[in-house]
Design an enzyme around this catalytic site. Sequence first.
Site, PDB file in Angstrom:
ATOM      1  N   GLU A  92     -40.830  -7.666  -8.631  1.00  0.00           N
ATOM      2  CA  GLU A  92     -40.810  -6.238  -8.306  1.00  0.00           C
ATOM      3  C   GLU A  92     -42.246  -5.770  -8.034  1.00  0.00           C
ATOM      4  O   GLU A  92     -43.179  -6.177  -8.716  1.00  0.00           O
ATOM      5  CB  GLU A  92     -40.239  -5.472  -9.498  1.00  0.00           C
ATOM      6  CG  GLU A  92     -40.350  -3.958  -9.403  1.00  0.00           C
ATOM      7  CD  GLU A  92     -40.033  -3.263 -10.725  1.00  0.00           C
ATOM      8  OE1 GLU A  92     -39.532  -2.132 -10.692  1.00  0.00           O
ATOM      9  OE2 GLU A  92     -40.288  -3.877 -11.788  1.00  0.00           O
ATOM     10  N   ASN A  96     -38.423   2.073  -4.664  1.00  0.00           N
ATOM     11  CA  ASN A  96     -38.774   0.782  -5.239  1.00  0.00           C
ATOM     12  C   ASN A  96     -37.832  -0.221  -4.576  1.00  0.00           C
ATOM     13  O   ASN A  96     -36.632  -0.236  -4.856  1.00  0.00           O
ATOM     14  CB  ASN A  96     -38.583   0.821  -6.756  1.00  0.00           C
ATOM     15  CG  ASN A  96     -39.150  -0.404  -7.440  1.00  0.00           C
ATOM     16  OD1 ASN A  96     -39.293  -1.457  -6.843  1.00  0.00           O
ATOM     17  ND2 ASN A  96     -39.450  -0.270  -8.725  1.00  0.00           N
ATOM     18  N   CYS A 112     -35.513  -5.073 -11.599  1.00  0.00           N
ATOM     19  CA  CYS A 112     -35.933  -4.734 -12.957  1.00  0.00           C
ATOM     20  C   CYS A 112     -34.833  -4.080 -13.805  1.00  0.00           C
ATOM     21  O   CYS A 112     -33.920  -4.750 -14.241  1.00  0.00           O
ATOM     22  CB  CYS A 112     -37.188  -3.856 -12.913  1.00  0.00           C
ATOM     23  SG  CYS A 112     -38.060  -3.744 -14.504  1.00  0.00           S
ATOM     24  N   ASN A 170     -41.154  -5.743 -13.697  1.00  0.00           N
ATOM     25  CA  ASN A 170     -42.411  -5.435 -14.379  1.00  0.00           C
ATOM     26  C   ASN A 170     -42.006  -4.785 -15.695  1.00  0.00           C
ATOM     27  O   ASN A 170     -41.715  -3.586 -15.737  1.00  0.00           O
ATOM     28  CB  ASN A 170     -43.252  -4.439 -13.582  1.00  0.00           C
ATOM     29  CG  ASN A 170     -43.950  -5.026 -12.376  1.00  0.00           C
ATOM     30  OD1 ASN A 170     -45.168  -5.086 -12.307  1.00  0.00           O
ATOM     31  ND2 ASN A 170     -43.163  -5.442 -11.386  1.00  0.00           N
ATOM     32  N   LYS A 209     -34.001   0.104  -5.551  1.00  0.00           N
ATOM     33  CA  LYS A 209     -33.675   0.191  -6.979  1.00  0.00           C
ATOM     34  C   LYS A 209     -32.914   1.467  -7.298  1.00  0.00           C
ATOM     35  O   LYS A 209     -33.325   2.570  -6.929  1.00  0.00           O
ATOM     36  CB  LYS A 209     -34.970   0.129  -7.781  1.00  0.00           C
ATOM     37  CG  LYS A 209     -34.795   0.071  -9.295  1.00  0.00           C
ATOM     38  CD  LYS A 209     -36.166  -0.126  -9.937  1.00  0.00           C
ATOM     39  CE  LYS A 209     -36.115  -0.221 -11.446  1.00  0.00           C
ATOM     40  NZ  LYS A 209     -37.461  -0.434 -12.025  1.00  0.00           N
ATOM     41  N   GLU A 258     -41.622   6.076 -12.895  1.00  0.00           N
ATOM     42  CA  GLU A 258     -40.848   5.741 -11.692  1.00  0.00           C
ATOM     43  C   GLU A 258     -40.042   6.936 -11.183  1.00  0.00           C
ATOM     44  O   GLU A 258     -39.849   7.096  -9.977  1.00  0.00           O
ATOM     45  CB  GLU A 258     -39.917   4.560 -11.969  1.00  0.00           C
ATOM     46  CG  GLU A 258     -40.638   3.234 -12.009  1.00  0.00           C
ATOM     47  CD  GLU A 258     -39.702   2.060 -11.918  1.00  0.00           C
ATOM     48  OE1 GLU A 258     -38.970   1.954 -10.916  1.00  0.00           O
ATOM     49  OE2 GLU A 258     -39.688   1.251 -12.869  1.00  0.00           O
TER      50      GLU A 258
END
Length: 346
Positions: free
Chosen positions: A47, A110, A196, A221, A128, A148
């Site tokens: 990622e 993402n 993730c 991550n 994501k 995020e």
Amino acid sequence: MSRKITVAAAQIGAINRDAPKSETVPRLLALLREAGQKNVKLVVFPEVALTTFFPRHLFTSQEELDKFFEHGEDITQSPDVKPLFDEARSLNIDIVLGYAERTANGTGYNTCVYYSASEGRVLSKYRKIHLPGTKEPFEDPKAINQLEKRYFTPGDLGFKAFRAPGLIPDAAKKATAQSGESTVGKGDPILGMMICNDRRWPEAWRMYSLQGAEILMFGYNTGANMSHLWGSKPMTPEQAKVEALFHSRLVQQANSYMNACFSISSARCGLDDGKYDLIAGSSIVDPEGHVVAEAKTSEDELVVAEIDLGDCRQGKEKTFDFARHRRIETYGLIDKQTGVIEPELL
């Protein structure tokens, strides 16, 4: 039916905040070339693989923030990253690459893409969906933030499985299939991508497995000590890191088993800027939930295994034969409710 393929997770170690992409991409290239020497046909990168995990930082300058994003519709033509795709084509290795995407209208995602070497193009893109963390930073100046929700929008492409050509010799094709012939488990591999935090949500895995996915791929991550996000249970940093790695393995192994698929996870790990610790643990897991290969370091490392997609059939056709055993009339809350609603008090 044996359908063997050699795959790899390309784990990437520490990347500091001020590291330019021109410094990081050669590290990815080195792992890709190692994969070529080991006859790997599919490599999964982490990622946001091109930069440090920037959502831990609060940016007040849009110009500074945008340096962490890739701009433009076609990532394969990005000046920073084009050498990676060109080398993948030259080596005939498919790759999954995670990065921060800025669209033409300014939306941040993402994102990861699947690049097919035999086709010379991106076959599939995933954005994501399950964004963790907070939009505003914590008041505690010692907290490690996860912003995020500030920098990204939840993905809008859904969980779409796809087939990738050129990975399995003699795969069944539509043009040559005989009338009435069953081609289940005989065609080109069925793949799916997550990123993730998505790996912690069983709904994501099940969406793919209902499309017959045989390999699920994701980079991550994951902070080794995110106590402000996890809650108040007291743990030392060492205990927190052990727990984070345990949970990362747990969700991958359990969901690989429950969905009768292989999974490949690739970590962006190590100690960024000498203080932000990310777990390693990149691994390849089989449809019975066993780890068949796992990273031994917290640095740049290629994790390789030969897998046989024929091993998916036992779970898909016996233990978890969805057509015979799923009871969808009982699952109504799954797509009707988000938060918890408890039964009334006694």
